[in-house]
Scaffold this active site. Structure first.
Site, short mmCIF file in Angstrom:
data_model
loop_
_atom_site.label_atom_id
_atom_site.label_comp_id
_atom_site.label_asym_id
_atom_site.label_seq_id
_atom_site.Cartn_x
_atom_site.Cartn_y
_atom_site.Cartn_z
N HIS A 135 0.79 -1.18 0.05
CA HIS A 135 0.11 0.19 -0.10
C HIS A 135 0.78 1.28 -0.14
CE1 HIS A 135 -3.11 -2.85 1.30
NE2 HIS A 135 -4.11 -2.23 1.29
N ASP A 185 0.31 0.32 -7.81
CA ASP A 185 0.05 -0.08 -6.34
C ASP A 185 -0.95 -1.46 -6.42
OD1 ASP A 185 0.70 1.00 -3.29
OD2 ASP A 185 -1.28 0.01 -3.62
N GLY A 186 -0.81 -2.29 -5.69
CA GLY A 186 -1.88 -3.32 -5.44
C GLY A 186 -3.26 -2.85 -5.11
N HIS A 265 -11.35 -7.37 -5.48
CA HIS A 265 -11.52 -6.48 -4.08
C HIS A 265 -12.36 -5.06 -4.58
CE1 HIS A 265 -10.51 -3.64 -0.86
NE2 HIS A 265 -10.03 -4.73 -0.17
N GLU A 317 -12.80 -9.61 0.15
CA GLU A 317 -13.58 -8.23 0.45
C GLU A 317 -14.02 -7.63 -0.97
OE1 GLU A 317 -11.45 -5.92 4.14
OE2 GLU A 317 -10.03 -6.07 2.47
N GLU A 333 -18.83 -3.75 2.11
CA GLU A 333 -18.01 -2.89 2.85
C GLU A 333 -18.20 -1.35 2.75
OE1 GLU A 333 -13.77 -3.53 2.39
OE2 GLU A 333 -13.42 -1.47 3.42
N CYS A 401 -10.51 1.67 7.99
CA CYS A 401 -10.70 2.36 6.76
C CYS A 401 -12.10 3.03 6.33
CB CYS A 401 -10.47 1.47 5.55
SG CYS A 401 -11.14 -0.02 5.64
#
Ligand code: FUB
Ligand code: ZN
Length: 638
Positions: A135, A185-186, A265, A317, A333, A401
């Site tokens: 991240h 970024d992932g 995700h 997720e 989420e 988050c």
């Protein structure tokens, strides 16, 4: 491609009771309490780079990952939410807290500009070795959004300068040029933050880097995450095991313009699509826009809960397969619904098509708002559509988050109501706002008065400084099966085009539009491909999805109710449920399975008795605020 631009939230005053109450709660309770939690959980302390670093508060998972790698993002997001609060009212105490955080970041920043407190404090030699999992850009993205918001709220540049130094460092390490790392970024996020920074500074390098990241994603062979892993192995660095067997998880399985299914995700996907839609508009990139449209259709047709929750599975997720929308185990989420709002807003501004405003509204009033409690200090991370009564709101989360995602959303909600173009204004949401926009060469004061979402009677006062001809576009929500419209008392018959009616006339000070959107309690049925909802019905009124909660339906789990198809749905305003807060409930004659007399019997040949009953349904976003109770959105039909 983009004609209308949103009116910024600081220029929109929330005057309606519904949003005023949510905003006041967030300003007075949520934001201060979140700062307290960041301190309590050691997140603020981690910015001071204590040496030696304290033991991990959240030990690594078997795969080597700990949520602490993205603590910087939580701080960045809190600064963003707190800054939005400052835009409503300056607050010396909050500003001092932000400044103290900025002091810490400033001290932590490496001489070359690098700024990630996890790596600087714990494993400095490993920076930029695992973007797949750790991240680094995601953190930078949230810190950057915080810096932009803080600058916009206060005019103070220090935090923004720190972040610009960090970005210059990033641009020196990553990019298309030979000798640089070719990667991303992932967890997407920085892309949309860079576009915000570009809007603020107009410095093209930020837009270019966002474009680079979007274009780089999913290119292969070789896949960046494989290259990265091989480099880690060559350096003898322990490598975290990637928990997911494929790159769909991070939407890096294909170049983004070739992606046609929403995968992986959910939050990552939504942030990516938000940035793609932003870039499509900035660059006039038709291929990117088409990809967004295809992905939008996929999620709408097969993957979104009726509450605008996204991502059924806790495992990733995120998304699984088409029509897989389990209710009790729904992950959905809060962050994913918040991010869907971001994406919907960007799509809306590509074409001004009301189908995007419909989803924006749905997610706002349901999947996102359910994440925040009445008292403003408890949260849902997952938002199931059914509960046996074991679900309770959290005071905080190991992974916080969602907490700051919902506070930054509410603190900036005014920014979703109105947009302006050179020759018009467009209302997307209603709820009681006032603002002023420059249109057709004059300043136009706008006031929208309504008791939305409880009632669809909307009055809009349009007052240009001097008379001018321009468009006033009004969103006619998809749920409205009829509407009526008057200007200065005179009825107008207009047909919505792409979900908006357009009133074009010469407007003069004091003109009044009356829009009536009758709110009728109604039944919704799911496509039978959603096996979990077969034979079930959900209730909706206006933008609000309803649920049955035990608190209003005592006598056993609410799963005992069946709703006959012919039962009348009666809407009623109640002020006795939440200490005087007026709430519209829906009640109906129902059938309830008698759950008495079973003693220790698990199965028997006698069917249970059914009795006549009355059920009461409550807006979904309000559930789990009166203790723990069973809850159900999809009610079996009798
Ligand atoms: O990984 C950062 C955030 O934490 C994600 O967006 C959430 O889904 C949670 O995993
Ligand atoms: Zn979240």
């Amino acid at each position: 491609m983009r004609k209308y631009a949103p009116v910024n939230f600081p220029d929109v005053r929330l005057e309606g009771d519904f949003w005023r109450e949510r905003l006041d709660t967030v300003l007075a309770r949520t934001i201060p309490s979140q700062h307290k939690k960041l301190a309590e959980y050691g997140i603020l302390q981690s910015l001071k780079l204590p040496q030696p670093p304290p033991p991990l508060r959240f030990p690594r998972h078997a795969n080597g990952f700990t949520v602490q790698v993205f603590w910087d993002s939580d701080v960045g997001k809190w600064i963003e939410a707190a800054s939005y609060a400052l835009a409503h009212r300056r607050d010396a105490d909050i500003e001092a807290r932000i400044e103290a955080i900025v002091d810490d970041f400033e001290k932590a920043q490496a001489p070359d500009g690098y700024l990630n407190c996890w790596y600087l404090g714990r494993e400095p030699e490993k920076r930029w070795t695992n973007l797949r999992d750790n991240h680094e850009f995601y953190n930078a993205g949230h810190m950057l959004e915080g810096a932009v918001a803080y600058f916009q709220a206060t005019g103070r540049r220090r935090w923004l300068d720190i972040m610009e130094r960090y970005l210059d460092h990033i641009y020196s390490v990553f990019g298309a040029e030979p000798g640089k790392k070719h990667g991303y970024d992932g967890h997407e996020e920085i892309e949309l933050a860079l576009i915000k920074l570009y809007h603020l500074t107009k410095d093209r390098k930020h837009l270019d880097f966002a474009t680079y990241l979007i274009n780089e994603r999913g290119k292969q062979p070789p896949h960046f995450f494989d290259v990265e892993r091989q480099e880690r192995e060559a350096r003898g660095i322990d490598t975290q095991r990637y928990v997911f067997p494929n790159y769909e998880y991070s939407q890096s399985h294909k170049p983004v313009r070739e992606q046609d299914k929403v995968v992986g995700h959910a939050v990552r996907a939504m942030y990516l699509y938000t940035a793609m839609a932003d870039l499509a508009a900035e660059l006039g990139d038709g291929a990117l826009k088409s990809a967004c449209e295809v992905l939008w259709k996929d999620v709408m047709d097969t993957k979104m809960y009726v509450t605008a929750g996204l991502g059924p599975s806790a495992h990733n997720e995120g998304f699984t397969w088409d029509y897989d929308l389990p209710n009790e185990t729904a992950y959905a989420e809060t962050c994913a619904s918040v991010a869907l709002i971001f994406w919907a807003q960007r799509m809306l501004h590509l074409d001004l098509d009301g189908k995007y405003a419909d989803v924006l509204e749905l997610a706002l009033f349901n999947g996102a708002l359910s994440g925040l409690s009445r008292d403003g200090t408890h949260y849902f991370y997952a938002n199931p559509l059914e509960s046996d009564g074991r679900d309770t709101r959290w005071e905080w989360h190991t992974c916080p988050c969602c907490t700051m995602n919902v506070s930054r959303l509410v603190a900036s909600v005014g920014g979703y109501f109105v947009s302006a173009a050179e020759d018009g204004v467009a209302f997307h949401l209603y709820g009681g706002i006032s603002t002023s926009v420059g249109v057709a060469g004059t300043e136009v004061a706008l006031r929208e008065i309504s008791n939305y979402p409880w009632s669809g009677d909307v009055r809009i006062e349009v007052s240009p400084e001097s008379p001018r001809a321009f468009d006033v576009k009004l969103h006619i929500p998809g749920w409205a099966s009829s509407f009526s419209l008057k200007v200065n008392g005179e009825a107008l018959t207009l047909t919505p085009v792409n979900g908006y009616v357009t009133i074009n006339r010469t407007w003069t000070r004091g003109d009044v539009i009356e829009l009536d959107l009758p709110m009728v309690a109604e039944r919704l049925y799911a496509n039978p491909a959603v096996k979990m909802d077969i034979g079930r019905v959900s209730l909706k009124r206006g933008p609000l999805v309803y649920c049955l909660e035990g608190a209003d339906n005592p006598g056993g789990p609410v799963q005992r109710f069946k709703l006959p198809r012919q039962s009348e749905l009666k809407a009623q305003t109640r002020s006795d449920l939440f200490s005087g807060l007026p709430v519209v409930t829906i009640s109906a004659d129902a059938v309830a399975i008698d759950n008495h007399g079973w003693n220790e019997t698990l199965y028997r040949t006698d069917p249970p008795r059914e009795e006549r009953a009355t059920l009461t349904a409550l807006p979904y976003y309000l559930w789990a605020n009166r203790g723990t109770h069973s809850m159900v959105v999809w009610v079996p039909e009798a």
